[in-house]
Design a protein around this motif. Structure first.
Motif, short mmCIF file in Angstrom:
data_model
loop_
_atom_site.label_atom_id
_atom_site.label_comp_id
_atom_site.label_asym_id
_atom_site.label_seq_id
_atom_site.Cartn_x
_atom_site.Cartn_y
_atom_site.Cartn_z
N ALA A 111 0.84 -1.20 0.00
CA ALA A 111 0.00 0.00 0.00
C ALA A 111 0.88 1.25 0.00
CB ALA A 111 -0.92 0.00 1.22
N VAL A 112 0.29 2.35 -0.41
CA VAL A 112 0.98 3.64 -0.45
C VAL A 112 0.66 4.41 0.83
CG1 VAL A 112 0.97 5.89 -1.61
CG2 VAL A 112 1.05 3.79 -2.96
N LEU A 113 1.68 4.95 1.48
CA LEU A 113 1.48 5.75 2.69
C LEU A 113 1.46 7.23 2.31
CD1 LEU A 113 1.19 5.95 5.77
CD2 LEU A 113 3.70 5.99 5.91
N ILE A 114 0.34 7.88 2.60
CA ILE A 114 0.16 9.31 2.30
C ILE A 114 0.16 10.09 3.61
CG2 ILE A 114 -1.35 11.04 1.27
CD1 ILE A 114 -2.65 8.70 -0.34
N PHE A 115 1.02 11.06 3.72
CA PHE A 115 1.00 11.99 4.85
C PHE A 115 0.33 13.29 4.39
CE2 PHE A 115 4.54 10.82 8.11
CZ PHE A 115 3.93 9.58 8.32
N ASP A 116 -0.80 13.59 5.01
CA ASP A 116 -1.48 14.85 4.77
C ASP A 116 -0.84 15.91 5.67
OD1 ASP A 116 -3.12 17.09 4.88
OD2 ASP A 116 -4.99 15.96 4.87
N GLU A 117 0.03 16.73 5.08
CA GLU A 117 0.72 17.78 5.83
C GLU A 117 0.21 19.17 5.43
OE1 GLU A 117 4.13 17.77 7.71
OE2 GLU A 117 4.93 15.81 7.13
N VAL A 118 -1.06 19.22 5.05
CA VAL A 118 -1.66 20.49 4.66
C VAL A 118 -1.57 21.50 5.81
CG1 VAL A 118 -3.84 21.62 4.06
CG2 VAL A 118 -3.15 19.53 2.88
N GLN A 119 -1.84 21.03 7.04
CA GLN A 119 -1.79 21.93 8.19
C GLN A 119 -0.47 21.85 8.96
OE1 GLN A 119 -4.68 23.28 11.93
NE2 GLN A 119 -5.45 21.99 10.32
N SER A 120 0.14 20.67 9.00
CA SER A 120 1.34 20.48 9.81
C SER A 120 2.63 20.84 9.08
CB SER A 120 1.43 19.02 10.29
OG SER A 120 1.57 18.13 9.18
N GLY A 121 2.55 21.05 7.78
CA GLY A 121 3.75 21.29 7.00
C GLY A 121 4.19 22.74 6.93
N MET A 122 5.23 22.99 6.18
CA MET A 122 5.79 24.33 5.96
C MET A 122 6.21 25.01 7.26
SD MET A 122 6.11 24.45 2.81
CE MET A 122 6.78 26.12 2.80
#
Length: 412
Positions: A227-238
């Motif tokens: 499976a592919v692991l997706i990290f949603d860093e829309v809020q935690s990133g940058m």
């Protein structure tokens, strides 16, 4: 004269009531209407000053009207705005190089919002799995209380039923597990799973950091099942956690990462970052967007990346975080009837309300606003703080004074 043709429409007075009269009621905004801002300072229509500890929900990470970003946008606005996707442009190529050089990724896809970035990530995961393993490998695993966007696909993947009610039938083959529950992950992630999507820190779900052991188990299970692991860093990133992206602080690398919000400091832009192997699954014509990666957005985002992705800048975020945590823990100690636990990472922090205030985080937010401090909520039980990453020690102290006054008013 028909009002729709009236040239004064751009200058005539508008108020909060105008929202109720002409906009679709998908939000319930505050009574005050902001008109001007600089850094973390903001003023409403009546000239009242506010200290902004929301950053537009972790968006204006470099503060409102940051001069470096304003200069970049203005320069590009006088150069080249938009091209159809039959052409590329220099700013987007530079941005792609900057993000791939700064992360695990080899390839970038640019779009306009976090929802679109997550939509692209999920479509890529399905397309890759179908090509490599067959159509049976299509199930997606997400977490309850997660938030991944408002398209029908992403809102279905998000684990909050309040956002899907009335929009059925929903896309199939999407299952949810409890966040930070390793046993649930092991039970759910089998050979038919094409993707696991997770926020390293749940934002809308209550500012809840992922346990390193849980995120590592997701990585291991994805490796085991293909499976592919997706990290949603829309809020935690940058830079929000004191690292360019939160995954770097955990030392756990996803296959796909999504970024938006602070990437444009308020200008709509988002990115999906991935590897060469996965990117090959999206050939010419398989996915796209009209505005994604246009020269204006790419220029702004590149300026943001260049400011944030510096060791000294990120170190200051971690320093400011420690001061914010100490402040909030002090308030929780002094007002135990209203506040309890402090949690989060970097400058994405939440304070859980005490039992007597369950369901009333909005009341604390309104009391703070009355004192001139803008804060967020994360559900009905958590007050959320996401100040600009350029927040000063003096502004942190001032926020503490304003919060204390707000809590005094509630206690009274």
């Amino acid at each position: 004269m028909n009002a729709k043709l009236d040239s004064t429409v751009t200058t005539r007075p508008v108020t909060r009531q105008t929202f109720d009269e002409v906009l679709v009621p998908t939000y319930a905004p505050a009574a005050m209407v902001p008109v001007r801002a600089s850094g973390l300072d903001l003023w409403d229509q009546n000239g009242k000053h506010y200290l902004d500890f929301t950053s537009g929900i972790a968006v204006t990470a470099l503060g409102h009207c940051n001069p470096v970003i304003v200069e970049a946008l203005t320069r590009q606005a006088n150069t080249l705005w938009h091209l159809g996707n039959g052409y590329t442009n220099e700013p987007v190529l530079r941005l792609g190089l900057a993000l791939t050089e700064a992360t695990f990724a080899d390839r970038a896809f640019f779009c306009n919002s976090g929802a679109e970035a997550n939509e692209a990530a999920l479509k890529l995961a399905r397309k890759h799995a179908h090509a490599k393993f067959g159509a049976h490998k299509s199930r997606i695993i997400s977490c309850f209380s997660s938030f991944h966007g408002r398209t029908l696909f992403t809102v279905s993947v998000g684990g909050q039923s309040k956002y899907t009610e009335g929009f059925e039938p929903l896309p199939p083959a999407i299952d949810h597990i409890e966040y930070n529950d390793i046993a649930a992950a092991r039970a759910a992630i089998g050979d038919d799973v094409c993707a696991v999507i997770v926020e390293p820190i749940q934002g809308e779900g209550g500012v809840l950091p992922g346990d390193k052991a849980f995120l590592q188990e997701l990585r291991d299970l994805c490796d085991k099942t293909g499976a592919v692991l997706i990290f949603d860093e829309v809020q935690s990133g940058m830079g929000r956690t004191g690292h360019l992206f939160a995954y770097q602080g955990y030392g756990i690398t996803p296959d796909i990462l999504t970024s938006a919000k602070a990437l444009g400091n308020g200008y709509p832009v988002a990115a999906m970052l991935t590897t060469n192997e996965l990117a090959a699954s999206l050939g010419v014509g398989s996915h796209g967007t009209t505005y994604g990666g246009n020269p204006l957005a790419a220029t702004v985002a590149l300026a943001v990346v260049n400011v944030i992705n510096q060791p000294a800048f990120l170190a200051r975020v971690r320093e400011a975080s420690a001061k914010m945590v100490a402040l909030l823990e002090g308030l929780a100690k002094d007002y135990p009837a209203i506040l309890s636990t402090v949690r989060g990472s970097g400058l994405l922090l939440g304070v859980v309300v005490a039992d007597a205030w369950k369901g009333r985080s909005k009341d604390i937010q309104k009391a703070a606003e009355a004192q001139g401090l803008m804060v967020l909520i994360a559900g009905t039980d958590v007050v959320r703080f996401a100040p600009a990453l350029v927040v000063t020690d003096e502004q942190i102290a001032e926020a503490g004074r304003l919060l204390r006054a707000a809590l005094d008013s509630l206690a009274a």
